[in-house]
Motif scaffolding. Sequence first.
Motif, PDB file in Angstrom:
ATOM      1  N   CYS A  70     -36.781  69.392  91.430  1.00 47.77           N
ATOM      2  CA  CYS A  70     -35.974  70.471  90.840  1.00 47.77           C
ATOM      3  C   CYS A  70     -36.780  71.272  89.823  1.00 47.77           C
ATOM      4  O   CYS A  70     -36.648  72.495  89.729  1.00 47.77           O
ATOM      5  CB  CYS A  70     -34.721  69.901  90.181  1.00 47.77           C
ATOM      6  SG  CYS A  70     -33.483  69.278  91.341  1.00 47.77           S
TER       7      CYS A  70
ATOM      8  N   SER B  33     -35.494  78.308  88.711  1.00 49.84           N
ATOM      9  CA  SER B  33     -34.269  78.022  87.964  1.00 49.84           C
ATOM     10  C   SER B  33     -33.787  76.639  88.389  1.00 49.84           C
ATOM     11  O   SER B  33     -32.992  76.517  89.335  1.00 49.84           O
ATOM     12  CB  SER B  33     -33.193  79.079  88.240  1.00 49.84           C
ATOM     13  OG  SER B  33     -33.632  80.357  87.839  1.00 49.84           O
TER      14      SER B  33
ATOM     15  N   SER C 204     -31.928  73.413  89.272  1.00 50.35           N
ATOM     16  CA  SER C 204     -30.508  73.076  89.380  1.00 50.35           C
ATOM     17  C   SER C 204     -30.328  72.060  90.495  1.00 50.35           C
ATOM     18  O   SER C 204     -31.207  71.878  91.344  1.00 50.35           O
ATOM     19  CB  SER C 204     -29.658  74.321  89.652  1.00 50.35           C
ATOM     20  OG  SER C 204     -29.999  74.901  90.902  1.00 50.35           O
TER      21      SER C 204
ATOM     22  N   MET D  32     -22.481  73.084  90.955  1.00 50.64           N
ATOM     23  CA  MET D  32     -23.910  73.190  90.706  1.00 50.64           C
ATOM     24  C   MET D  32     -24.169  73.005  89.208  1.00 50.64           C
ATOM     25  O   MET D  32     -23.397  73.489  88.371  1.00 50.64           O
ATOM     26  CB  MET D  32     -24.458  74.535  91.167  1.00 50.64           C
ATOM     27  CG  MET D  32     -24.491  74.701  92.680  1.00 50.64           C
ATOM     28  SD  MET D  32     -25.502  73.437  93.525  1.00 50.64           S
ATOM     29  CE  MET D  32     -27.136  73.770  92.829  1.00 50.64           C
ATOM     30  N   ALA D  33     -25.244  72.301  88.902  1.00 52.75           N
ATOM     31  CA  ALA D  33     -25.617  72.012  87.520  1.00 52.75           C
ATOM     32  C   ALA D  33     -26.938  72.694  87.207  1.00 52.75           C
ATOM     33  O   ALA D  33     -27.947  72.434  87.866  1.00 52.75           O
ATOM     34  CB  ALA D  33     -25.732  70.510  87.306  1.00 52.75           C
ATOM     35  N   ARG D  34     -26.936  73.555  86.202  1.00 54.15           N
ATOM     36  CA  ARG D  34     -28.177  74.220  85.770  1.00 54.15           C
ATOM     37  C   ARG D  34     -28.822  73.385  84.674  1.00 54.15           C
ATOM     38  O   ARG D  34     -28.175  73.026  83.681  1.00 54.15           O
ATOM     39  CB  ARG D  34     -27.864  75.631  85.259  1.00 54.15           C
ATOM     40  CG  ARG D  34     -29.076  76.370  84.682  1.00 54.15           C
ATOM     41  CD  ARG D  34     -28.726  77.813  84.349  1.00 54.15           C
ATOM     42  NE  ARG D  34     -27.635  77.918  83.408  1.00 54.15           N
ATOM     43  CZ  ARG D  34     -27.779  77.897  82.083  1.00 54.15           C
ATOM     44  NH1 ARG D  34     -28.991  77.758  81.549  1.00 54.15           N
ATOM     45  NH2 ARG D  34     -26.730  78.025  81.285  1.00 54.15           N
ATOM     46  N   LEU D  35     -30.077  73.072  84.856  1.00 50.29           N
ATOM     47  CA  LEU D  35     -30.804  72.234  83.903  1.00 50.29           C
ATOM     48  C   LEU D  35     -31.218  73.087  82.701  1.00 50.29           C
ATOM     49  O   LEU D  35     -31.897  74.103  82.849  1.00 50.29           O
ATOM     50  CB  LEU D  35     -32.033  71.645  84.589  1.00 50.29           C
ATOM     51  CG  LEU D  35     -32.850  70.617  83.842  1.00 50.29           C
ATOM     52  CD1 LEU D  35     -31.998  69.418  83.465  1.00 50.29           C
ATOM     53  CD2 LEU D  35     -34.032  70.176  84.698  1.00 50.29           C
TER      54      LEU D  35
ATOM     55  N   VAL E  96     -27.266  69.475  81.247  1.00 48.99           N
ATOM     56  CA  VAL E  96     -27.001  70.482  82.268  1.00 48.99           C
ATOM     57  C   VAL E  96     -25.713  71.222  81.919  1.00 48.99           C
ATOM     58  O   VAL E  96     -24.906  70.745  81.115  1.00 48.99           O
ATOM     59  CB  VAL E  96     -26.882  69.851  83.677  1.00 48.99           C
ATOM     60  CG1 VAL E  96     -28.148  69.096  84.029  1.00 48.99           C
ATOM     61  CG2 VAL E  96     -25.666  68.936  83.768  1.00 48.99           C
TER      62      VAL E  96
ATOM     63  N   GLN F  94     -22.196  75.345  86.839  1.00 46.80           N
ATOM     64  CA  GLN F  94     -22.202  76.719  87.323  1.00 46.80           C
ATOM     65  C   GLN F  94     -21.099  76.893  88.363  1.00 46.80           C
ATOM     66  O   GLN F  94     -19.957  76.536  88.110  1.00 46.80           O
ATOM     67  CB  GLN F  94     -23.581  77.061  87.890  1.00 46.80           C
ATOM     68  CG  GLN F  94     -24.693  77.021  86.872  1.00 46.80           C
ATOM     69  CD  GLN F  94     -26.027  77.421  87.457  1.00 46.80           C
ATOM     70  OE1 GLN F  94     -26.576  76.736  88.326  1.00 46.80           O
ATOM     71  NE2 GLN F  94     -26.565  78.535  87.003  1.00 46.80           N
TER      72      GLN F  94
END
Length: 213
Positions: free
Chosen positions: A35, A40, A42, A66-69, A83, A86
Amino acid sequence: MAATAIFPLETVLFPHTPLALRVFEERYLKMLGACLEAESPSFGVVLIERGSEVGGGDTRFRTGTMARLVEVAARENAIELLVVGQERIEIGAWWDDEPYPTAEVHPVADLTWDPALAPLRDEAEKHVRRVLTRAALTTGSRWDPSIEISDDPLESSWQLAAIAPLGPIDQLELLRATSLAGLLARLIDLTLEAEEILTAPSGGGDDEPGLTA
């Protein structure tokens, strides 16, 4: 369609909501490394239906987020992540090309805000904070009842769903909402049901709000 890395958890991640994670299994360390190579970083988060987070062999629900780091920190024997949720996703098919879970995912349409929902959103916040305060004083809570939430009404609606003192199956029901009005109305109902359990003479209650901040 490219495979999306998936992190099955015993908790529900909501859009616009933070989640702290601790990664130590080799397969998920490999997932994290892959990842981090993306522009970006995620991955998807889904709730485990049966089984546990460690060791594999679990079965999973197909609705997730969805998880954004946003933060990565190396600790002894583990990596700590922060995280933020999203867009919602639906799993189309599970793949087995990697040592960690991957899947074909499809985005779920976001909910839309209507100014006419402002009184309902305010009512939801009133009930959630009151019952969260009661939970914090009795069974314990992972969220501070006075925690700040977004000024954006759509974002704050999801955040209220996240901090409400509910179990993961109730939270999954909220994550699957098809309208914001339905989300807020059901959030109020479930929160009031949780309050009845907290105030029952037996003292029982579901003290798992599902997320860690």
